[in-house]
Design a protein around this motif. Sequence first.
Motif, mmCIF file in Angstrom:
data_model
loop_
_atom_site.group_PDB
_atom_site.id
_atom_site.type_symbol
_atom_site.label_atom_id
_atom_site.label_comp_id
_atom_site.label_asym_id
_atom_site.label_seq_id
_atom_site.Cartn_x
_atom_site.Cartn_y
_atom_site.Cartn_z
ATOM 1 N N GLN A 1 55.944 25.338 29.259
ATOM 2 C CA GLN A 1 57.387 25.087 29.243
ATOM 3 C C GLN A 1 57.907 24.692 30.626
ATOM 4 N N ALA A 2 57.408 25.331 31.649
ATOM 5 C CA ALA A 2 57.852 25.032 33.017
ATOM 6 C C ALA A 2 57.383 23.650 33.457
ATOM 7 N N ALA A 3 56.160 23.276 33.067
ATOM 8 C CA ALA A 3 55.582 22.007 33.498
ATOM 9 C C ALA A 3 56.174 20.816 32.748
ATOM 10 N N VAL A 4 56.345 20.954 31.429
ATOM 11 C CA VAL A 4 56.795 19.840 30.585
ATOM 12 C C VAL A 4 57.746 20.369 29.510
ATOM 13 N N PRO A 5 58.980 20.730 29.900
ATOM 14 C CA PRO A 5 59.886 21.420 28.966
ATOM 15 C C PRO A 5 60.213 20.642 27.694
ATOM 16 N N GLU A 6 60.491 19.363 27.784
ATOM 17 C CA GLU A 6 60.858 18.590 26.595
ATOM 18 C C GLU A 6 59.671 18.470 25.650
ATOM 19 N N PHE A 7 58.503 18.215 26.183
ATOM 20 C CA PHE A 7 57.269 18.144 25.396
ATOM 21 C C PHE A 7 56.998 19.503 24.734
ATOM 22 N N ALA A 8 57.100 20.579 25.500
ATOM 23 C CA ALA A 8 56.869 21.923 24.960
ATOM 24 C C ALA A 8 57.841 22.239 23.832
ATOM 25 N N LEU B 1 50.307 16.495 20.960
ATOM 26 C CA LEU B 1 51.350 16.142 20.004
ATOM 27 C C LEU B 1 51.058 14.730 19.510
ATOM 28 N N THR B 2 50.927 14.588 18.195
ATOM 29 C CA THR B 2 50.645 13.295 17.578
ATOM 30 C C THR B 2 51.822 12.935 16.680
ATOM 31 N N HIS B 3 52.347 11.718 16.854
ATOM 32 C CA HIS B 3 53.493 11.266 16.060
ATOM 33 C C HIS B 3 53.488 9.744 16.034
ATOM 34 N N ALA C 1 57.538 3.141 13.792
ATOM 35 C CA ALA C 1 56.478 3.601 12.887
ATOM 36 C C ALA C 1 55.343 2.589 12.777
ATOM 37 N N THR C 2 55.073 1.894 13.875
ATOM 38 C CA THR C 2 53.999 0.902 13.883
ATOM 39 C C THR C 2 52.792 1.344 14.700
ATOM 40 N N LEU C 3 52.957 2.376 15.518
ATOM 41 C CA LEU C 3 51.870 2.859 16.363
ATOM 42 C C LEU C 3 51.773 4.370 16.277
ATOM 43 N N LEU C 4 50.546 4.877 16.337
ATOM 44 C CA LEU C 4 50.307 6.307 16.456
ATOM 45 C C LEU C 4 50.408 6.653 17.936
ATOM 46 N N VAL C 5 51.225 7.632 18.262
ATOM 47 C CA VAL C 5 51.429 8.043 19.649
ATOM 48 C C VAL C 5 50.766 9.410 19.829
ATOM 49 N N ILE C 6 49.890 9.514 20.815
ATOM 50 C CA ILE C 6 49.233 10.779 21.131
ATOM 51 C C ILE C 6 49.634 11.162 22.544
ATOM 52 N N GLU C 7 50.290 12.308 22.653
ATOM 53 C CA GLU C 7 50.659 12.857 23.954
ATOM 54 C C GLU C 7 49.875 14.140 24.133
ATOM 55 N N TRP C 8 49.327 14.356 25.325
ATOM 56 C CA TRP C 8 48.602 15.595 25.551
ATOM 57 C C TRP C 8 48.794 16.063 26.974
ATOM 58 N N TRP C 9 48.788 17.392 27.112
ATOM 59 C CA TRP C 9 48.991 18.045 28.402
ATOM 60 C C TRP C 9 47.826 18.976 28.665
ATOM 61 N N THR C 10 47.336 18.946 29.884
ATOM 62 C CA THR C 10 46.365 19.925 30.364
ATOM 63 C C THR C 10 46.850 20.413 31.724
ATOM 64 N N PRO C 11 46.478 21.628 32.117
ATOM 65 C CA PRO C 11 46.895 22.115 33.434
ATOM 66 C C PRO C 11 46.365 21.235 34.572
ATOM 67 N N GLU C 12 45.193 20.655 34.379
ATOM 68 C CA GLU C 12 44.568 19.861 35.436
ATOM 69 C C GLU C 12 45.191 18.476 35.594
ATOM 70 N N HIS C 13 45.591 17.850 34.497
ATOM 71 C CA HIS C 13 46.015 16.456 34.536
ATOM 72 C C HIS C 13 47.467 16.232 34.132
ATOM 73 N N GLY C 14 48.170 17.275 33.743
ATOM 74 C CA GLY C 14 49.561 17.114 33.337
ATOM 75 C C GLY C 14 49.682 16.402 32.003
ATOM 76 N N LEU C 15 50.807 15.736 31.797
ATOM 77 C CA LEU C 15 51.111 15.073 30.533
ATOM 78 C C LEU C 15 50.619 13.628 30.573
ATOM 79 N N ARG C 16 49.897 13.249 29.535
ATOM 80 C CA ARG C 16 49.413 11.878 29.384
ATOM 81 C C ARG C 16 49.788 11.378 27.985
ATOM 82 N N LYS C 17 49.714 10.063 27.810
ATOM 83 C CA LYS C 17 50.129 9.469 26.528
ATOM 84 C C LYS C 17 49.317 8.210 26.271
ATOM 85 N N THR C 18 48.971 7.991 24.997
ATOM 86 C CA THR C 18 48.334 6.755 24.576
ATOM 87 C C THR C 18 48.910 6.375 23.215
ATOM 88 N N GLU C 19 48.798 5.114 22.888
ATOM 89 C CA GLU C 19 49.252 4.617 21.584
ATOM 90 C C GLU C 19 48.126 3.863 20.926
#
Length: 152
Positions: free
Chosen positions: A9-16, A125-127, A132-150
């Motif tokens: 929550q502290a690192a990525v509040p909106e994502f959390a 988080l997958t959405h 609604a044309t692309l699958l969006v994958i967002e992921w957070w790790t303590p080592e690398h923070g928040l990342r995203k791919t489509e």
Amino acid sequence: MTKSWRAVQAAVPEFADRVQALFDAHKHKTIATIRADGSPRISGIETAFEGGELTFGSMPNARKGADLRRDPRFALHTATVDPVEGEEAQWPGEAKIAGRAIHSGAITNGPDGDLFRADITEVVLTHLNDAATLLVIEWWTPEHGLRKTERE
């Protein structure tokens, strides 16, 4: 150093917030644990976000609790709901949390069993995108923070 839900929550509040909303939307989730022979086990489970911690329990003598006491690695998955045809952009998506379960003693406010809290190593988080044309994958790790791919 353990990573509690509070750390996410502290690192990525909106994502959390988006991840927690998906976990809170349904009572039942799925947890993957590792059996004594090394093979995976999938079990139903309930989770709670309380005081900055992600917690879950196991009934006395349940196999998932024995799995977690022997090998604390786990992966949690929200309830899966299908996108409604023609309304795919409204699909809420799904979330996953992986880490290590820390045994925290007996459950004190509910049925008998073992209480675990999560030491979080990854949140996903997958959405779909707004169109609604692309699958969006967002992921957070303590080592690398928040990342995203489509993906198409």
